[in-house]
Design a protein around this motif. Structure first.
Motif, PDB file in Angstrom:
ATOM      1  N   ARG A  73      22.962 -29.159  17.700  1.00 15.54           N
ATOM      2  CA  ARG A  73      21.585 -28.986  17.247  1.00 15.54           C
ATOM      3  C   ARG A  73      21.550 -28.607  15.773  1.00 15.54           C
ATOM      4  O   ARG A  73      22.317 -27.746  15.316  1.00 15.54           O
ATOM      5  N   PRO A  74      20.671 -29.229  14.994  1.00 18.63           N
ATOM      6  CA  PRO A  74      20.544 -28.844  13.585  1.00 18.63           C
ATOM      7  C   PRO A  74      20.087 -27.396  13.469  1.00 18.63           C
ATOM      8  O   PRO A  74      19.374 -26.867  14.327  1.00 18.63           O
ATOM      9  N   VAL A  75      20.493 -26.755  12.396  1.00 25.24           N
ATOM     10  CA  VAL A  75      20.287 -25.314  12.231  1.00 25.24           C
ATOM     11  C   VAL A  75      19.096 -25.040  11.315  1.00 25.24           C
ATOM     12  O   VAL A  75      18.931 -25.676  10.271  1.00 25.24           O
ATOM     13  N   VAL A  76      18.281 -24.054  11.705  1.00 25.64           N
ATOM     14  CA  VAL A  76      17.198 -23.567  10.858  1.00 25.64           C
ATOM     15  C   VAL A  76      17.296 -22.054  10.772  1.00 25.64           C
ATOM     16  O   VAL A  76      17.602 -21.380  11.761  1.00 25.64           O
ATOM     17  N   SER A 161      28.294 -26.038  10.685  1.00 20.65           N
ATOM     18  CA  SER A 161      27.383 -26.933   9.972  1.00 20.65           C
ATOM     19  C   SER A 161      27.617 -26.857   8.475  1.00 20.65           C
ATOM     20  O   SER A 161      28.062 -25.834   7.954  1.00 20.65           O
ATOM     21  N   GLU A 162      27.305 -27.939   7.794  1.00 24.20           N
ATOM     22  CA  GLU A 162      27.445 -27.961   6.338  1.00 24.20           C
ATOM     23  C   GLU A 162      26.153 -27.520   5.650  1.00 24.20           C
ATOM     24  O   GLU A 162      26.183 -26.999   4.537  1.00 24.20           O
ATOM     25  N   GLN A 163      25.023 -27.761   6.314  1.00 25.04           N
ATOM     26  CA  GLN A 163      23.725 -27.415   5.750  1.00 25.04           C
ATOM     27  C   GLN A 163      22.816 -26.846   6.829  1.00 25.04           C
ATOM     28  O   GLN A 163      23.061 -27.019   8.031  1.00 25.04           O
ATOM     29  N   LEU A 164      21.759 -26.176   6.383  1.00 22.46           N
ATOM     30  CA  LEU A 164      20.729 -25.716   7.300  1.00 22.46           C
ATOM     31  C   LEU A 164      19.364 -25.847   6.627  1.00 22.46           C
ATOM     32  O   LEU A 164      19.255 -26.079   5.426  1.00 22.46           O
ATOM     33  N   HIS A 165      18.327 -25.698   7.433  1.00 23.03           N
ATOM     34  CA  HIS A 165      16.950 -25.702   6.941  1.00 23.03           C
ATOM     35  C   HIS A 165      16.488 -24.256   6.814  1.00 23.03           C
ATOM     36  O   HIS A 165      16.760 -23.433   7.689  1.00 23.03           O
ATOM     37  N   TYR A 166      15.784 -23.943   5.741  1.00 23.00           N
ATOM     38  CA  TYR A 166      15.381 -22.563   5.449  1.00 23.00           C
ATOM     39  C   TYR A 166      13.859 -22.463   5.433  1.00 23.00           C
ATOM     40  O   TYR A 166      13.167 -23.313   4.845  1.00 23.00           O
ATOM     41  N   ALA A 188      23.344 -26.561  -2.383  1.00 23.78           N
ATOM     42  CA  ALA A 188      23.962 -27.606  -1.562  1.00 23.78           C
ATOM     43  C   ALA A 188      23.967 -27.248  -0.082  1.00 23.78           C
ATOM     44  O   ALA A 188      24.217 -28.113   0.767  1.00 23.78           O
ATOM     45  N   LYS A 189      23.679 -25.991   0.244  1.00 23.22           N
ATOM     46  CA  LYS A 189      23.725 -25.556   1.640  1.00 23.22           C
ATOM     47  C   LYS A 189      22.383 -25.708   2.354  1.00 23.22           C
ATOM     48  O   LYS A 189      22.283 -25.462   3.559  1.00 23.22           O
ATOM     49  N   PHE A 190      21.354 -26.110   1.625  1.00 25.58           N
ATOM     50  CA  PHE A 190      20.022 -26.233   2.209  1.00 25.58           C
ATOM     51  C   PHE A 190      19.619 -27.701   2.341  1.00 25.58           C
ATOM     52  O   PHE A 190      19.502 -28.419   1.349  1.00 25.58           O
ATOM     53  N   ALA A 191      19.385 -28.130   3.585  1.00 29.18           N
ATOM     54  CA  ALA A 191      18.891 -29.492   3.811  1.00 29.18           C
ATOM     55  C   ALA A 191      17.416 -29.586   3.458  1.00 29.18           C
ATOM     56  O   ALA A 191      16.944 -30.629   2.993  1.00 29.18           O
ATOM     57  N   SER A 192      16.682 -28.524   3.665  1.00 28.88           N
ATOM     58  CA  SER A 192      15.278 -28.444   3.264  1.00 28.88           C
ATOM     59  C   SER A 192      14.888 -26.984   3.174  1.00 28.88           C
ATOM     60  O   SER A 192      15.520 -26.105   3.788  1.00 28.88           O
ATOM     61  N   VAL A 193      13.828 -26.711   2.411  1.00 27.89           N
ATOM     62  CA  VAL A 193      13.326 -25.356   2.237  1.00 27.89           C
ATOM     63  C   VAL A 193      11.806 -25.388   2.327  1.00 27.89           C
ATOM     64  O   VAL A 193      11.147 -26.158   1.624  1.00 27.89           O
ATOM     65  N   ASN A 194      11.250 -24.567   3.200  1.00 27.40           N
ATOM     66  CA  ASN A 194       9.800 -24.405   3.289  1.00 27.40           C
ATOM     67  C   ASN A 194       9.465 -22.952   2.998  1.00 27.40           C
ATOM     68  O   ASN A 194       9.901 -22.048   3.734  1.00 27.40           O
ATOM     69  N   LEU A 195       8.731 -22.721   1.913  1.00 29.64           N
ATOM     70  CA  LEU A 195       8.340 -21.375   1.532  1.00 29.64           C
ATOM     71  C   LEU A 195       6.871 -21.169   1.873  1.00 29.64           C
ATOM     72  O   LEU A 195       6.014 -21.938   1.437  1.00 29.64           O
ATOM     73  N   LEU A 196       6.599 -20.153   2.667  1.00 36.03           N
ATOM     74  CA  LEU A 196       5.250 -19.842   3.113  1.00 36.03           C
ATOM     75  C   LEU A 196       4.709 -18.716   2.253  1.00 36.03           C
ATOM     76  O   LEU A 196       5.084 -17.561   2.413  1.00 36.03           O
ATOM     77  N   ALA A 197       3.860 -19.067   1.282  1.00 34.07           N
ATOM     78  CA  ALA A 197       3.363 -18.083   0.319  1.00 34.07           C
ATOM     79  C   ALA A 197       4.528 -17.356  -0.343  1.00 34.07           C
ATOM     80  O   ALA A 197       4.545 -16.137  -0.447  1.00 34.07           O
ATOM     81  N   GLY A 198       5.520 -18.115  -0.770  1.00 27.25           N
ATOM     82  CA  GLY A 198       6.698 -17.546  -1.414  1.00 27.25           C
ATOM     83  C   GLY A 198       6.347 -16.941  -2.761  1.00 27.25           C
ATOM     84  O   GLY A 198       5.930 -17.654  -3.667  1.00 27.25           O
TER      85      GLY A 198
END
Length: 400
Positions: A73-76, A161-166, A188-198
């Motif tokens: 399973r992909p990691v988040v 895993s090589e990458q994860l979603h943040y 390089a370790k982040f496949a995607s990044v979603n910032l909620l009111a970052g």
């Protein structure tokens, strides 16, 4: 007498359980039990940072009512905001919570906890009660560069895993911006990044009263430290008297009872209910660091003062966090009703990030806390995030 209203609205995730829930009340310390109660497998992991802090991390490896999976399973990885903890991503229950929705969508979900909150209030050598000044001598920079970095490394190694979603809410977004700009190799370790009111840039901080109070940041913080007030462990930071006035547990800081800003924020989630355990706690220095940035209309490292800055940084001013070094695929979600983050600052950050986009939540009165507390966050935010993450995973699996 001067006040600690610097704590103001930056207590961004002091949440109560949303109304309409029929589940038992679980303390923060019972987050794993809470997850299991909802029908998910829950694991608890301890990550030790290089400077000795012991961080509690929770994992939801499968979907609801699943106990095993043969597929990888992909990691988040989900990171909470200031004064919060990992349970902020399960508050809305199995149908609406981001963590559960990710698990049900086929992801291996990990929930981080920053140093100093109730779940990570441990250290290999320092006693958080008897050595408070040393234990709580950290800001959001250490949380980003040390805590998040080492939790990410642990999760990647553990899962192979090589990458994860943040995903990061508020200070969880700040921590990512600090990490990815200070240690660019982590991009390089982040496949995607979603910032909620970052929270990052502060050129247009929305609240004028709080902006005015932030001018006193250094004086307030230095005076508080002199009195030993280095931990904000709300709502136990206050106790209520028979006349409904706020009385402080520590005699030396009775002047805090004058304040309305922080106490009203705290009592929203803590007054006469079992929801007071939703507060994770934090170091006062975290809040003071935000205050410095608001005061100076910038996003930069801790300001020690002219002489100490020159010794520590080699310049009279603290270095700024260079967002141009962040190459990760970033989506910054924001709302126009946020009292802690202005739309113009979000768009400025997106402009400076090489691979970023802005997404405005489609409800005009959506608030800073609604990202993790509103029931309609699922349709306005969560479904989009998960769908976009699935699309990225599909592209990764095909090698595109």
């Amino acid at each position: 007498m001067w006040s600690l209203a610097l704590l103001f609205g930056l207590v961004v995730c002091t949440l109560s359980v949303p109304t309409g829930r029929n589940s038992p009340a679980f303390a923060i310390e019972e987050t794993a039990e809470w997850i299991r109660y909802e029908g998910y497998v829950a694991e608890t992991h301890n990550v030790v940072t290089h400077d000795g802090y012991i961080l509690e991390v929770h994992r939801i490896p499968y979907g609801r009512f699943q106990t095993a999976s043969t597929a990888k399973r992909p990691v988040v990885f989900l990171m909470h905001g200031l004064m919060a903890a990992s349970n902020c991503y399960i508050l809305l229950g199995p149908q609406n919570s981001l963590a559960y929705n990710y698990a049900d969508a086929g992801f291996d979900v990990w929930l981080g906890n920053a140093r100093g909150n109730k779940l990570s209030r441990r250290h290999e050598e320092l006693d958080p009660d008897n050595q408070k000044r040393d234990f709580f001598d950290f800001s959001f920079e250490e949380i980003g560069k040390y805590d998040v970095a080492q939790m990410i490394d642990y999760v990647l190694e553990y899962t192979g895993s090589e990458q994860l979603h943040y995903v990061g809410h508020s200070q969880g977004g700040t921590a990512f911006l600090v990490l990815a700009s200070s240690l660019p190799e982590y991009n390089a370790k982040f496949a995607s990044v979603n910032l909620l009111a970052g929270v990052g840039y502060q050129n247009y901080f929305p609240s004028l009263p709080l902006r005015t109070l932030a001018r006193l940041t250094n004086t307030i913080y230095a005076s508080a430290v002199a009195l030993g007030l280095v931990e904000v462990a709300a709502p136990s930071f206050f106790r209520r008297g028979d006349d409904d006035s706020i009385i402080n547990a520590v005699p030396e800081d009775e002047y805090l009872s004058e304040l309305s800003t922080i106490t009203e924020l705290l009592r929203d989630g803590a007054d006469d209910s079992d929801n007071s355990n939703m507060f994770g706690g934090a170091a006062l220095k975290q809040i003071a660091h935000f205050g410095q940035n608001i005061r100076d209309k910038t996003f930069r490292r801790w300001d020690y003062g002219l002489l100490e800055n020159r010794r520590v940084y080699g310049s009279v001013s603290p270095p700024v966090y260079d967002l141009s070094l962040i190459t990760s695929n970033v989506t910054m979600h924001y709302t126009v009703s946020d009292v802690l983050l202005d739309e113009r600052d979000v768009l400025a950050m997106v402009n400076d990030l090489p691979n970023a986009r802005a997404r405005k939540v489609a409800r005009e009165d959506f608030s800073h806390l609604d990202f993790v507390a509103a029931l309609d966050a699922k349709e306005l935010l969560t479904d989009y995030i998960i769908e976009s993450t699935v699309q990225i995973e599909n592209l990764r699996s095909t090698g595109k």
